[in-house]
Design an enzyme around this catalytic site. Structure first.
Site, PDB file in Angstrom:
ATOM      1  N   ASP A   1       0.885  -1.120  -0.222  1.00 56.93           N
ATOM      2  CA  ASP A   1      -0.039  -0.070   0.006  1.00 56.93           C
ATOM      3  C   ASP A   1       0.709   1.113   0.132  1.00 56.93           C
ATOM      4  OD1 ASP A   1      -2.265   1.793   0.162  1.00 56.93           O
ATOM      5  OD2 ASP A   1      -2.867   0.960   2.161  1.00 56.93           O
TER       6      ASP A   1
ATOM      7  N   ASP B   1      -3.307   2.506  -5.792  1.00 56.27           N
ATOM      8  CA  ASP B   1      -2.192   2.691  -4.874  1.00 56.27           C
ATOM      9  C   ASP B   1      -1.784   1.373  -3.912  1.00 56.27           C
ATOM     10  OD1 ASP B   1      -4.466   3.182  -3.452  1.00 56.27           O
ATOM     11  OD2 ASP B   1      -3.678   4.744  -2.287  1.00 56.27           O
ATOM     12  N   GLU B   2      -2.620   0.418  -4.401  1.00 55.09           N
ATOM     13  CA  GLU B   2      -2.458  -0.962  -3.642  1.00 55.09           C
ATOM     14  C   GLU B   2      -2.636  -2.043  -4.282  1.00 55.09           C
ATOM     15  OE1 GLU B   2      -5.264  -1.910  -0.317  1.00 55.09           O
ATOM     16  OE2 GLU B   2      -6.627  -0.240  -1.313  1.00 55.09           O
TER      17      GLU B   2
END
Length: 418
Positions: A27, A121-122
């Site tokens: 993350d 983003d993860e």
């Protein structure tokens, strides 16, 4: 559990025991803010709020310096400014976030082909099959963090565990810029003291229902009777929570994962009471959603709307269509029908339209006749014009002169996970 601002952070020491693990949850740390700092180093160390500066938009992200003042994503910018008057307001640059996301995902895929992005983003990584090449999961997690920092210039946090659920919880606790390893044998020890709100998939209402019955930790869930859990959250969710509380999570990393929904929403500069205008805005947003569906060659089986009133109460409604579609007129009509079902007539600050339950275009086949044939032809012509001349060349006549929502602050969102 972390508080979103780095308090309560836990990390593993070098060489931590990673026996029985195989899943990494990676993350990025305050991703939007981190990218803005990457592009403007003068912002480093400052409290940053990503959002429109008009105060009526919502916070897209915030740096950890701003989060320590209580600033959170989805908070009204006006409230965020009151909490942190010294914050620097930075307009979001979504195209840039997508560009950096592609760099990060390419790094993940250089370690293992088993990568499941959850959002820009993860992602989850299954590294079981690449241990001989790179080392144990803990070693791979360290290498991933080093390469993201060296090659992209931003930081990430990683959870390493035997299951997706525990790995995701571990990465949250390790933020920012940390790594937490939970060996399989210590899964229950790790889970027991964590609050029920930390569980992946437990929303505020479910958490409140559990806490009202004295069920405050994951250990409490494990010790509660099935009947009590059923009364609190219903039989389907209670069964799932009981399994997760025991560390049971059979979900594999899904490399075929696709967007679950595509949506656009609009925050108005001034609260709106004009119902015809709001209906037109829903149709305009539906056109934008449909255009993205067609570009991606998807169709939607469900349409949903989001309405936020001036007191920030938010109402969501959804409708399953008779057949999947990527036609803006059809999506817009469904959105308008849902809007008319809402009895409340208070001023509205935000509207949104979302296409859900996506499937490949044409997957449902074609009937004996096509009710949308004319609209399909018109919207196809619009797509051709946009491709040749740009997005500002053509629009519905009813939208001419309206601008983008009467001075609206726009927040288009492509929802990877909801």
């Amino acid at each position: 559990m972390g508080h979103g601002d780095g308090r309560g952070r836990m990390v593993s020491s070098a060489g931590a025991d990673d026996t029985g693990t195989r899943i990494l949850h990676v993350d990025m740390d305050a991703f939007y803010a981190a990218v803005e700092v990457l592009d403007d180093p003068g912002l480093r160390g400052l409290p940053i709020i990503i959002g429109a500066p008009d105060g009526r938009s919502v916070v897209s992200s915030a740096s950890y310096e701003a989060r320590r003042y209580g600033v959170r994503s989805a908070m009204p910018v006006s409230q965020a400014i009151r909490l942190c008057p010294s914050a620097r307001i930075v307009m979001p640059h979504f195209h840039r976030y997508q560009e950096v996301s592609r760099q990060v995902m390419a790094i993940f895929e250089s370690f293992t082909p088993l990568v499941e992005p959850l959002s820009v983003d993860e992602a989850f990584l299954d590294v079981q099959g690449v241990r001989r090449l790179w080392g144990s999961p803990g070693v791979i997690a360290r290498l991933v963090r080093e390469r993201v920092a060296d090659e992209v210039g931003i930081t990430c946090s990683v959870g390493v565990a035997a299951t997706k659920h525990v790995a995701k919880m571990a990465s949250t606790i390790a933020k920012p810029d940390g790594m937490l390893v939970v060996p399989a044998a210590r899964t229950l020890e790790f889970l027991s003291p964590r609050p029920v709100r930390a569980m992946w998939g437990v929303g505020p209402k479910a958490a409140e229902a559990l806490e009202a019955r004295g069920i405050r930790t994951i250990g409490d869930i494990r010790e509660s009777s099935p009947e009590m859990l059923d009364r609190a959250v219903g039989s389907a969710l209670s069964t799932r929570l009981a399994q997760l509380a025991r560390g049971e999570d059979a979900r594999a990393v899904d490399t075929e994962r696709v967007e679950k929904s595509i949506g656009h929403e609009e925050t108005f500069e001034h609260d709106i009471l004009d119902r015809p205008f709001l209906r037109a805005e829903l149709l305009r947003l539906a056109d934008r959603v449909a255009a993205r569906l067609r570009r991606a060659q998807w169709e939607a089986a469900t349409v949903s709307i989001k309405i936020r009133f001036d007191d920030f109460r938010t109402v969501n409604r959804s409708q399953t269509l008779s057949e999947p579609t990527a036609v803006g007129q059809r999506i817009g009509e469904a959105a308008q029908a849902l809007f008319e079902q809402i009895d409340r007539r208070d001023p509205i600050r935000l509207v949104g339209v979302r296409a859900e339950k996506l499937q490949p275009a044409g997957g449902g086949g074609m009937g004996l006749w096509d009710d949308d044939e004319d609209w399909r032809r018109v919207e196809g012509a619009v797509d051709d014009a946009v491709a040749r001349f740009g997005t500002a060349t053509i629009t519905r006549a009813r939208h001419i002169g309206r601008g983008e929502g009467r001075g609206a602050a726009q927040h288009p969102r492509a929802h990877g996970v909801d």
